[in-house]
Design an enzyme around this catalytic site. Structure first.
Site, PDB file in Angstrom:
ATOM      1  N   GLY A 158       0.819  -1.204   0.000  1.00 45.77           N
ATOM      2  CA  GLY A 158       0.000   0.000   0.000  1.00 45.77           C
ATOM      3  C   GLY A 158       0.849   1.247   0.000  1.00 45.77           C
ATOM      4  N   GLY A 159       2.052   1.142  -0.596  1.00 47.32           N
ATOM      5  CA  GLY A 159       2.997   2.246  -0.499  1.00 47.32           C
ATOM      6  C   GLY A 159       3.314   2.491   0.967  1.00 47.32           C
ATOM      7  N   SER A 243       5.644  -4.726  -2.264  1.00 45.88           N
ATOM      8  CA  SER A 243       5.306  -3.373  -2.700  1.00 45.88           C
ATOM      9  C   SER A 243       5.817  -2.368  -1.665  1.00 45.88           C
ATOM     10  CB  SER A 243       3.802  -3.251  -2.938  1.00 45.88           C
ATOM     11  OG  SER A 243       3.478  -2.088  -3.664  1.00 45.88           O
TER      12      SER A 243
END
Length: 531
Positions: A158-159, A243
């Site tokens: 989610g960044g 991510s």
């Protein structure tokens, strides 16, 4: 009008009314389902992921701050919402949790961080989350047995702006049970709460630009201090994440403040050229803060007012300030066209002294950390965000690079994550420290091909689609956690990446080791890229 035509008209009218009634019923049903999901699944950790967790004395464990009691779920000792810190104020490092007497039940998931802006979009829910969200979840096959198991600490994606360690896809039950490891997932401060740089506004806020990473250090410190009581080896901790979670690991590998708190690292699709491989520099962070405070009408003389700004107002100011700063500094968006700035760590010269990539080498703090790192063949392309034009040269190069893949997906070849990941591999290998192992994940799942995050269910063993791939992926990850070398029966020896060999494992139903396999392909798609 004939009776026949009247009958047809009335029939259409009746069908239309029935259709409207069905549509209304569907809307009501969906609304009820959404309400139940929000009120039950999201707010009641005791009924999380469709399971009811009952605390039992058999799952009682002493921790640094007090005694906790978890649940036993199909033989796995399960703990949710364990506090590892207390964030009583915004934008400052957390305090130690309050100690307690007696026994505290830990079967309900804890608070998550308020969710922020990502890719220039406004948050979906301004009422979700809390600044004091420093808690973790833990799964283990046994407690207090001296099991000396590897400990695997997961940082969610989610960044650096959205997501949580409570998500069902990160449930560590199956991985802990089947691979005999201790699994931990972490909640920490995100977006403006974790990365607003107020360091010029008083010593109190010295670390404000990186408190979201400071939280992760506090979590790892808790794990180091308590892992043995949960059947884990405190001196064999692997951090892994996908991510944004991979980007968080790269930040930890850069910070001297994290030294000694973890032993190995796994980064899954965790770097782009504007996040992960590099972080926000000081000039940009200072400009961003000025824009934020202007939006909020807060000056240095009344900086403490920021402690009390409503979350929605804070997030809306964040969206505007991020956009203005991205345009001012011409920061390209990660996926797509235009400019965008994401919340992320700040290179402040102290807590994070450099970017992960420095000159021709890698951050000094990561020297002794073995690294397993890679990306997925298609990443965002199946979602329509990353495709590119294909010609015969690219098709031929793709066929040679990926001998088991259909050339029809050559236009989906990822470069946005693959090239920065390869850059990190090159720099880590050039450092001459601990080994780096590289991979490209190519398995075409039924859901979304080899897209961004499609490998996660296989790593966590939370899918029934392909048991052989699940065994291999989780086996490789946990073998690396055990001894720093990824291995699995039937998979050829995985050689470390070096500039000379370019050794990279292709992860699929039929995995194989290859050497500099996609250099020509990448050059054709994105010529002149600087490694």
């Amino acid at each position: 009008m004939s009776d026949r035509n009247k009958g047809k008209r009335n029939k259409k009218r009746i069908l239309k009314i029935i259709g409207i009634m069905l549509l209304v019923l569907m809307v009501i049903t969906a609304a009820v389902a959404l309400f139940l999901w929000i009120t039950v699944y999201r707010t009641s950790g005791n009924f999380a992921h469709g399971k009811v967790f009952q605390a039992t004395d058999k799952a009682t464990v002493n921790t640094t701050y007090g005694t906790i009691r978890g649940a036993i779920d199909d033989g796995v000792y399960t703990y949710h919402g364990i506090k590892y810190g207390k964030a009583s104020e915004r934008f400052v490092p957390a305090e130690k949790p309050d100690t307690w007497s007696g026994i505290r039940d830990t079967v309900e998931y804890g608070e998550i961080s308020p969710q922020g802006a990502i890719f220039g979009q406004e948050p979906l829910d301004y009422n979700e989350g809390d600044n004091d969200c420093l808690n973790l979840n833990l799964w283990t096959p046994a407690i207090g047995d001296g099991g000396n198991r590897p400990v695997m600490v997961w940082f969610h994606g989610g960044g650096f702006s959205i997501g949580s360690g409570n998500d069902e896809e990160y449930d560590g039950h199956n991985l802990a049970k089947d691979e005999d490891v201790v699994v931990v997932t972490v909640n920490h401060r995100l977006n403006v709460y974790g990365f607003l740089d107020l360091s010029d506004y008083g010593d109190k806020y010295k670390y404000s630009a990186n408190v979201g990473i400071y939280d992760l250090i506090d979590a790892l410190d808790w794990v180091r201090s308590n892992a043995a009581n949960f059947g884990g080896n405190p001196n064999n901790t692997t951090v892994f994440g996908q991510s944004g979670g991979g980007g968080k690991i790269l930040a930890l590998m850069t910070s001297p403040y994290a030294k000694g708190l973890f032993d190995k690292a796994i980064v899954q699709s965790g770097a782009t050229d504007v996040q992960g491989a590099v972080f926000t520099d000081k000039e940009v962070s200072e400009y961003l803060t000025e824009r934020m405070l202007d939006e909020l009408s807060i000056k240095k003389s009344n900086i403490e007012d920021i402690q009390y700004v409503d979350n929605e107002e804070l997030q809306e100011a964040s969206v505007k300030a991020l956009s203005d700063t991205a345009i001012e500094f011409k920061i390209p968006i990660e996926v797509g066209e235009g400019y965008a700035l994401e919340w992320q760590p700040v290179v402040d010269g102290d807590f994070i002294p450099t970017n992960p990539i420095t000159g021709n080498t890698f951050a000094k703090a990561g020297f002794d950390i073995p690294l397993l790192i890679g990306s997925n063949l298609e990443e965002w392309a199946p979602y329509g965000d990353q495709t590119h034009e294909v010609n015969s040269k690219i098709e031929n190069a793709f066929g040679k690079a990926y001998i088991n893949e259909d050339e029809d997906i050559a236009g989906n070849t990822d470069v946005i994550v693959r090239q920065p990941t390869l850059k990190i591999m090159k720099h880590k290998a050039a450092q001459g420290g601990a080994d780096v192992y590289g991979y490209v994940y190519t398995y075409q799942s039924s859901a979304a091909g080899a897209a961004h995050s499609s490998e996660i269910p296989y790593v966590f063993r939370n899918t029934s689609e392909n048991s052989g791939l699940t065994d291999m992926m989780s086996g490789l990850w946990t073998s690396f956690a055990r001894n720093g070398v990824p291995s699995y029966r039937g998979v050829e020896k995985w050689e470390p990446y070096t500039a000379k060999t370019g050794a990279t494992m292709i992860l699929d139903e039929k995995p194989y080791l290859t050497y500099k396999h996609d250099e020509k392909l990448l050059e054709l798609i994105n010529p002149g890229y600087k490694y």
